[in-house]
Design a protein around this motif. Structure first.
Motif, mmCIF file in Angstrom:
data_model
loop_
_atom_site.group_PDB
_atom_site.id
_atom_site.type_symbol
_atom_site.label_atom_id
_atom_site.label_comp_id
_atom_site.label_asym_id
_atom_site.label_seq_id
_atom_site.Cartn_x
_atom_site.Cartn_y
_atom_site.Cartn_z
ATOM 1 N N ARG A 30 0.793 -1.089 -0.057
ATOM 2 C CA ARG A 30 0.012 0.042 -0.168
ATOM 3 C C ARG A 30 0.879 1.245 0.067
ATOM 4 N NH1 ARG A 30 -2.815 -2.788 4.093
ATOM 5 N NH2 ARG A 30 -4.750 -3.741 3.207
ATOM 6 N N HIS A 31 1.842 1.134 0.719
ATOM 7 C CA HIS A 31 2.761 2.319 0.767
ATOM 8 C C HIS A 31 4.223 2.101 -0.082
ATOM 9 C CE1 HIS A 31 0.554 2.252 4.589
ATOM 10 N NE2 HIS A 31 0.165 3.530 4.143
ATOM 11 N N TRP A 32 4.036 1.547 -1.174
ATOM 12 C CA TRP A 32 5.456 1.109 -2.139
ATOM 13 C C TRP A 32 5.851 2.552 -2.328
ATOM 14 C CZ3 TRP A 32 7.618 -3.465 -2.284
ATOM 15 C CH2 TRP A 32 8.618 -3.458 -3.396
ATOM 16 N N SER A 33 7.181 2.730 -2.496
ATOM 17 C CA SER A 33 7.947 3.876 -2.895
ATOM 18 C C SER A 33 9.014 3.683 -3.751
ATOM 19 C CB SER A 33 8.113 4.819 -1.784
ATOM 20 O OG SER A 33 9.177 4.300 -1.142
ATOM 21 N N GLY A 34 9.047 2.369 -4.426
ATOM 22 C CA GLY A 34 10.429 2.258 -5.220
ATOM 23 C C GLY A 34 9.907 2.530 -6.692
ATOM 24 N N SER A 35 11.268 2.570 -7.404
ATOM 25 C CA SER A 35 11.237 2.972 -8.933
ATOM 26 C C SER A 35 10.142 2.026 -9.531
ATOM 27 C CB SER A 35 12.706 3.013 -9.213
ATOM 28 O OG SER A 35 13.411 1.726 -9.178
#
Length: 185
Positions: A30-35
């Motif tokens: 839900r909070h994924w922030s990867g490229s």
């Protein structure tokens, strides 16, 4: 969605299957922030009795062994202080606990964490341990061979189902550090 490695029958973006994942894994997605966007992470349904890597590849195809990674929890101890960490290596290798891991933590002793500790601290089921959604502050050591794969099968937190994750995304997990020679033959 078609699974990037082979046809598993049921595949969907993992963000659409949060209901079958453990709480920590679902929260991480839900909070994924990867490229690599979270929508690129696929989830395939698999049977719980085939969760262990050796059984999994016999049932689903030996070609998946070189596209699978194992995540194990290790404990490094020095001076009465224990540090837990996750190590991610290709399933064709094993974690160099007494070399790379012990030196990384400047530990007198390093070993695989007890099963109760591993599942209790990660909030996952044994046979489904995953580097996704680990407790805040945990080091995640990743072998570069895993990062180099376009997609890699890892645990989902449960014995049923596996995510297919772009290898590069594993190197971007919170606390992740690539460690050459982490996985040894």
């Amino acid at each position: 969605m078609r699974a990037p490695l082979r046809d598993f029958g049921t595949a969907a973006p993992a963000v659409d299957r949060l209901d079958v994942l453990t709480g920590p894994v679902a929260d991480a997605l839900r909070h994924w922030s990867g490229s690599a966007p979270a929508e690129r992470i696929a989830h395939v349904d698999t049977e719980p009795e085939w969760a262990e890597t050796a059984d999994f590849v016999v049932h689903y195809g030996r070609e998946l062994l070189e596209r699978s990674a194992d995540c194990v929890v290790v404990a490094g101890r020095r001076g009465g202080v224990t540090t837990l960490a996750a190590c991610v290596v290709l399933s064709t290798t094993r974690v160099d606990v007494n070399g790379v891991v012990r030196r990384r933590f400047d530990a007198r002793k390093a070993s695989f964490a007890a099963m109760d500790t591993a599942v209790g601290e990660t909030g996952t089921e044994y046979g489904g341990i995953t580097p996704i959604g680990l407790p805040a502050g945990w080091p995640v050591l990743v072998d570069p061979a895993v990062v180099d794969l376009p997609y890699v099968l890892v645990g989902s937190g449960r014995r049923c189902g596996k995510p297919l994750v772009p290898g590069e995304a594993l190197a971007e997990l919170p606390g992740a550090v690539t460690r050459p020679a982490l996985g040894i033959a």
